[in-house]
Design a protein around this motif. Structure first.
Motif, PDB file in Angstrom:
ATOM      1  N   ASP A   1     -16.138   3.837   5.881  1.00  0.00           N
ATOM      2  CA  ASP A   1     -17.569   3.474   5.964  1.00  0.00           C
ATOM      3  C   ASP A   1     -17.863   2.253   5.103  1.00  0.00           C
ATOM      4  O   ASP A   1     -18.729   1.443   5.418  1.00  0.00           O
ATOM      5  CB  ASP A   1     -18.429   4.650   5.464  1.00  0.00           C
ATOM      6  CG  ASP A   1     -18.345   5.832   6.438  1.00  0.00           C
ATOM      7  OD1 ASP A   1     -18.662   6.957   6.021  1.00  0.00           O
ATOM      8  OD2 ASP A   1     -17.908   5.589   7.598  1.00  0.00           O
ATOM      9  N   ALA A   2     -17.105   2.116   4.013  1.00  0.00           N
ATOM     10  CA  ALA A   2     -17.411   1.029   3.065  1.00  0.00           C
ATOM     11  C   ALA A   2     -16.497  -0.180   3.234  1.00  0.00           C
ATOM     12  O   ALA A   2     -16.759  -1.244   2.678  1.00  0.00           O
ATOM     13  CB  ALA A   2     -17.265   1.564   1.628  1.00  0.00           C
ATOM     14  N   GLY A   3     -15.406   0.013   4.002  1.00  0.00           N
ATOM     15  CA  GLY A   3     -14.456  -1.114   4.118  1.00  0.00           C
ATOM     16  C   GLY A   3     -13.134  -0.660   4.701  1.00  0.00           C
ATOM     17  O   GLY A   3     -13.087  -0.240   5.857  1.00  0.00           O
ATOM     18  N   PHE A   4     -12.089  -0.724   3.877  1.00  0.00           N
ATOM     19  CA  PHE A   4     -10.754  -0.375   4.368  1.00  0.00           C
ATOM     20  C   PHE A   4      -9.967   0.297   3.251  1.00  0.00           C
ATOM     21  O   PHE A   4     -10.307   0.135   2.068  1.00  0.00           O
ATOM     22  CB  PHE A   4     -10.001  -1.640   4.823  1.00  0.00           C
ATOM     23  CG  PHE A   4     -10.622  -2.312   6.009  1.00  0.00           C
ATOM     24  CD1 PHE A   4     -11.625  -3.264   5.842  1.00  0.00           C
ATOM     25  CD2 PHE A   4     -10.220  -1.982   7.294  1.00  0.00           C
ATOM     26  CE1 PHE A   4     -12.223  -3.873   6.930  1.00  0.00           C
ATOM     27  CE2 PHE A   4     -10.815  -2.586   8.395  1.00  0.00           C
ATOM     28  CZ  PHE A   4     -11.822  -3.525   8.210  1.00  0.00           C
ATOM     29  N   GLU A   5      -8.917   1.029   3.645  1.00  0.00           N
ATOM     30  CA  GLU A   5      -8.036   1.611   2.629  1.00  0.00           C
ATOM     31  C   GLU A   5      -6.630   1.725   3.171  1.00  0.00           C
ATOM     32  O   GLU A   5      -6.401   1.785   4.394  1.00  0.00           O
ATOM     33  CB  GLU A   5      -8.567   2.976   2.188  1.00  0.00           C
ATOM     34  CG  GLU A   5      -8.532   4.047   3.256  1.00  0.00           C
ATOM     35  CD  GLU A   5      -9.144   5.361   2.759  1.00  0.00           C
ATOM     36  OE1 GLU A   5      -9.687   5.377   1.617  1.00  0.00           O
ATOM     37  OE2 GLU A   5      -9.101   6.355   3.508  1.00  0.00           O
ATOM     38  N   VAL A   6      -5.718   1.689   2.240  1.00  0.00           N
ATOM     39  CA  VAL A   6      -4.303   1.862   2.603  1.00  0.00           C
ATOM     40  C   VAL A   6      -3.665   2.721   1.516  1.00  0.00           C
ATOM     41  O   VAL A   6      -3.884   2.490   0.316  1.00  0.00           O
ATOM     42  CB  VAL A   6      -3.582   0.508   2.734  1.00  0.00           C
ATOM     43  CG1 VAL A   6      -3.546  -0.258   1.417  1.00  0.00           C
ATOM     44  CG2 VAL A   6      -2.167   0.696   3.281  1.00  0.00           C
ATOM     45  N   ALA A   7      -2.955   3.758   1.939  1.00  0.00           N
ATOM     46  CA  ALA A   7      -2.292   4.625   0.962  1.00  0.00           C
ATOM     47  C   ALA A   7      -1.078   3.903   0.389  1.00  0.00           C
ATOM     48  O   ALA A   7      -0.454   3.056   1.050  1.00  0.00           O
ATOM     49  CB  ALA A   7      -1.846   5.919   1.643  1.00  0.00           C
ATOM     50  N   GLY A   8      -0.732   4.244  -0.826  1.00  0.00           N
ATOM     51  CA  GLY A   8       0.442   3.637  -1.451  1.00  0.00           C
ATOM     52  C   GLY A   8       1.705   4.378  -1.066  1.00  0.00           C
ATOM     53  O   GLY A   8       1.683   5.351  -0.307  1.00  0.00           O
ATOM     54  N   GLY A   9       2.817   3.920  -1.587  1.00  0.00           N
ATOM     55  CA  GLY A   9       4.089   4.610  -1.374  1.00  0.00           C
ATOM     56  C   GLY A   9       4.581   4.583   0.059  1.00  0.00           C
ATOM     57  O   GLY A   9       5.431   5.388   0.446  1.00  0.00           O
ATOM     58  N   GLN A  10       4.064   3.661   0.869  1.00  0.00           N
ATOM     59  CA  GLN A  10       4.521   3.590   2.261  1.00  0.00           C
ATOM     60  C   GLN A  10       5.706   2.625   2.378  1.00  0.00           C
ATOM     61  O   GLN A  10       5.879   1.748   1.539  1.00  0.00           O
ATOM     62  CB  GLN A  10       3.386   3.140   3.184  1.00  0.00           C
ATOM     63  CG  GLN A  10       2.176   4.077   3.151  1.00  0.00           C
ATOM     64  CD  GLN A  10       1.191   3.785   4.275  1.00  0.00           C
ATOM     65  OE1 GLN A  10       1.526   3.895   5.466  1.00  0.00           O
ATOM     66  NE2 GLN A  10      -0.023   3.386   3.927  1.00  0.00           N
ATOM     67  N   SER A  11       6.481   2.818   3.403  1.00  0.00           N
ATOM     68  CA  SER A  11       7.637   1.936   3.634  1.00  0.00           C
ATOM     69  C   SER A  11       7.459   1.211   4.953  1.00  0.00           C
ATOM     70  O   SER A  11       7.142   1.833   5.981  1.00  0.00           O
ATOM     71  CB  SER A  11       8.936   2.762   3.682  1.00  0.00           C
ATOM     72  OG  SER A  11       9.155   3.350   2.414  1.00  0.00           O
ATOM     73  N   TYR A  12       7.680  -0.079   4.935  1.00  0.00           N
ATOM     74  CA  TYR A  12       7.628  -0.887   6.153  1.00  0.00           C
ATOM     75  C   TYR A  12       8.953  -0.748   6.906  1.00  0.00           C
ATOM     76  O   TYR A  12      10.038  -0.808   6.293  1.00  0.00           O
ATOM     77  CB  TYR A  12       7.451  -2.356   5.797  1.00  0.00           C
ATOM     78  CG  TYR A  12       6.068  -2.805   5.426  1.00  0.00           C
ATOM     79  CD1 TYR A  12       5.520  -2.543   4.174  1.00  0.00           C
ATOM     80  CD2 TYR A  12       5.297  -3.527   6.338  1.00  0.00           C
ATOM     81  CE1 TYR A  12       4.248  -2.998   3.833  1.00  0.00           C
ATOM     82  CE2 TYR A  12       4.025  -3.990   6.007  1.00  0.00           C
ATOM     83  CZ  TYR A  12       3.505  -3.718   4.755  1.00  0.00           C
ATOM     84  OH  TYR A  12       2.241  -4.162   4.426  1.00  0.00           O
ATOM     85  N   GLY A  13       8.824  -0.551   8.209  1.00  0.00           N
ATOM     86  CA  GLY A  13      10.047  -0.527   9.024  1.00  0.00           C
ATOM     87  C   GLY A  13       9.655  -0.511  10.488  1.00  0.00           C
ATOM     88  O   GLY A  13       9.098   0.471  10.980  1.00  0.00           O
ATOM     89  N   PRO A  14       9.858  -1.595  11.232  1.00  0.00           N
ATOM     90  CA  PRO A  14       9.428  -1.644  12.635  1.00  0.00           C
ATOM     91  C   PRO A  14      10.318  -0.778  13.508  1.00  0.00           C
ATOM     92  O   PRO A  14      11.498  -0.604  13.226  1.00  0.00           O
ATOM     93  CB  PRO A  14       9.572  -3.114  12.994  1.00  0.00           C
ATOM     94  CG  PRO A  14      10.699  -3.589  12.135  1.00  0.00           C
ATOM     95  CD  PRO A  14      10.575  -2.798  10.844  1.00  0.00           C
ATOM     96  N   ALA A  15       9.733  -0.269  14.575  1.00  0.00           N
ATOM     97  CA  ALA A  15      10.511   0.508  15.533  1.00  0.00           C
ATOM     98  C   ALA A  15      11.660  -0.353  16.048  1.00  0.00           C
ATOM     99  O   ALA A  15      11.468  -1.519  16.421  1.00  0.00           O
ATOM    100  CB  ALA A  15       9.619   0.926  16.693  1.00  0.00           C
ATOM    101  N   GLY A  16      12.846   0.227  15.984  1.00  0.00           N
ATOM    102  CA  GLY A  16      14.004  -0.505  16.495  1.00  0.00           C
ATOM    103  C   GLY A  16      14.378  -1.692  15.642  1.00  0.00           C
ATOM    104  O   GLY A  16      15.192  -2.532  16.031  1.00  0.00           O
ATOM    105  N   GLY A  17      13.730  -1.817  14.480  1.00  0.00           N
ATOM    106  CA  GLY A  17      14.109  -2.905  13.575  1.00  0.00           C
ATOM    107  C   GLY A  17      13.647  -4.267  14.030  1.00  0.00           C
ATOM    108  O   GLY A  17      14.055  -5.285  13.484  1.00  0.00           O
ATOM    109  N   GLU A  18      12.717  -4.302  15.020  1.00  0.00           N
ATOM    110  CA  GLU A  18      12.293  -5.628  15.488  1.00  0.00           C
ATOM    111  C   GLU A  18      10.835  -5.617  15.914  1.00  0.00           C
ATOM    112  O   GLU A  18      10.235  -4.570  16.125  1.00  0.00           O
ATOM    113  CB  GLU A  18      13.174  -6.112  16.642  1.00  0.00           C
ATOM    114  CG  GLU A  18      13.229  -5.216  17.838  1.00  0.00           C
ATOM    115  CD  GLU A  18      14.215  -5.774  18.869  1.00  0.00           C
ATOM    116  OE1 GLU A  18      15.409  -5.957  18.519  1.00  0.00           O
ATOM    117  OE2 GLU A  18      13.779  -6.044  20.001  1.00  0.00           O
TER     118      GLU A  18
END
Ligand SMILES: O=C(O)C1=C[C@@H](OP(=O)(O)O)[C@@H](O)[C@H](O)C1
Ligand SMILES: C=C(OP(=O)(O)O)C(=O)O
Length: 434
Positions: free
Chosen positions: A217-234
């Protein structure tokens, strides 16, 4: 370098360049990951700045061919950026500077970020304040909220409050970095978000890399401790609608009777600038978008002025202003104050340069009125203001001007559409550069 343009008819099939915005995000997301293959990236001056940044923070970027097209094989720094061993030069790229300023806040040391004269005149203050509110160090060396910047961490995340009407890139930067902080980042917007579709692009790319960021409601949020990794590595980059807008405008103004302009690579995405199709339709353009095929066909037609707000589509202002100068009646472009904070003040730039071509314009703080149809546009020597979008929009206007138009600073198309003039010539435009 100057571009020399004379009245032309254009037609035929061409392909949109890859999206600059998606490319920046994919390269940096791959950097935040342990790596990824970025397929069909835009290879331009701006995206090369982001490639350099990922390498400066400890990653690597190798060009390679995949299925006959360019791909970037990125080794990432897995959410733990090193402190660069030199100043990070973001050249002309505001996206690179904003997004990697937040990266610098994750590093255990200080990063110096700079850019060209244009970029060193653009606002960074709200992002610097946000980094400091997270416990990081973030300073403008001249104390004016502009680069050069000195930024350091590491921050662990937290709550920030930031204006939404200066640059959406501040939000993108914090969301992308926040995902790999310990605590995540919660953003409260102090003012209405402008350029909102660009945050949609960010959320879409983060999702593709397995990272969740959400609107609140006020903007945006992102949780910490996440790992980036695209499907299939691409990750595959879609076509760029901001760049496409010049090709579609050229078709609407100057397509040959026997050969419409067909642009391929136009698949739906979160890009707000796909609104150019709606704008052209509303102006009376004969345009058809086959979304499934990713093809847009546009024929020449008589265009009428239109009222359009660019709060979400700032990069379309130059294109729409040029269309308005050639259309009948008044084109009123509203909600455009934030378009003054780009590579140049694009509102005044288009007002002044179109006036040199015989257009009648009225400039207000937050809107631009272009009165077209009163007289034909006349060729003139115009200043591209070292801004790729001003150069391309004035080139398109030159296609329907009487006499020759000379656009100064043509080399700046390398920022987002390096093959622009070759593409225009391939469609039959009478345009040369020297
Ligand atoms: O996030 C992005 O990729 C961009 C956001 C927009 O800037 P602002 O958010 O500063 O308006 C846009 O003008 C720029 O070309 C690219
Ligand atoms: C303003 C632009 O990009 P950036 O903010 O990345 O300089 C643009 O491409 O028009």
């Amino acid at each position: 370098m100057d571009a020399h343009v004379t009245r032309s008819r254009v037609g035929g099939t061409t392909r949109a360049p890859p999206s600059k915005s998606y490319t920046h995000r994919a390269i940096l997301a791959a950097g935040y990951a342990d790596g990824a293959l970025v397929r069909s990236p835009l290879d331009s001056a701006d995206t090369r700045a982001t490639m350099r940044a990922v390498e400066a923070y400890g990653g690597s970027v190798e060009r390679r061919e995949a299925d006959g097209s360019l791909a970037l094989d990125v080794d990432g720094f897995d959410g733990l950026p090193e402190v660069p061993d030199d100043v990070l030069d973001c050249a002309n790229s505001g996206t690179t500077m904003r997004l990697t300023t937040a990266t610098a806040a994750l590093a255990d040391g200080l990063t110096v970020l700079t850019g060209d004269a244009s970029l060193r005149s653009r606002p960074q203050g709200p992002l610097l304040d946000a980094v400091e509110s997270l416990g990081g160090r973030a300073e403008s060396t001249r104390g004016n909220g502009q680069a050069p910047l000195v930024v350091g961490g590491p921050v662990v995340g937290g709550h920030v409050e930031i204006p939404g009407d200066v640059s959406s890139q501040f939000v993108t930067a914090l969301l992308m970095a926040g995902a790999v902080t310990e605590a995540g980042i919660e953003i409260r917007l102090e003012t209405e978000l402008k350029s909102a579709p660009y945050v949609d692009i960010t959320v879409e790319v983060l999702d593709a890399f397995g990272v969740e960021a959400t609107g609140t409601d006020a903007g945006f949020e992102v949780a910490g401790g996440q790992s980036y990794g695209p499907a299939g590595g691409e990750y595959a980059v879609p076509g760029d609608f901001s760049s496409m807008s010049y090709l579609l405008a050229a078709g609407a103004l100057a397509a040959d009777d026997d050969a419409p302009v067909v642009v391929e690579g136009a698949h739906p995405s979160a890009q707000g600038d796909s609104a150019i199709v709606d704008v052209l339709e509303r102006m009376g353009g004969a345009i058809d978008w086959d979304r499934d095929a990713g093809e847009i066909t546009v024929e020449r037609s008589s265009l009428s002025g239109v009222e359009v707000g660019v709060a979400d589509t700032p990069d379309l202002l130059p294109t729409i202003a040029g269309l308005g100068a050639a259309a009948d009646g008044t084109t009123r472009i509203t909600d455009c104050e934030h378009v003054r904070y780009k590579e140049t003040d694009r509102v005044s730039a288009m007002a002044e340069e179109l006036t040199k071509m015989g257009a009648s314009v009225e400039e207000e703080r937050d809107e631009l009125l272009v009165h077209g149809g009163e007289t034909d546009l006349v060729g003139a020597r115009v200043d591209g203001r070292a801004d790729h979008r001003i150069v391309m929009a004035l080139t398109v206007a030159g296609l329907v001007a009487e006499g020759e138009t000379v656009v100064e600073g043509a080399e700046h198309v390398d920022v987002s559409f390096p093959d622009f003039f070759q593409t225009m010539a391939s469609l039959g435009a009478s345009v040369t550069t020297e």
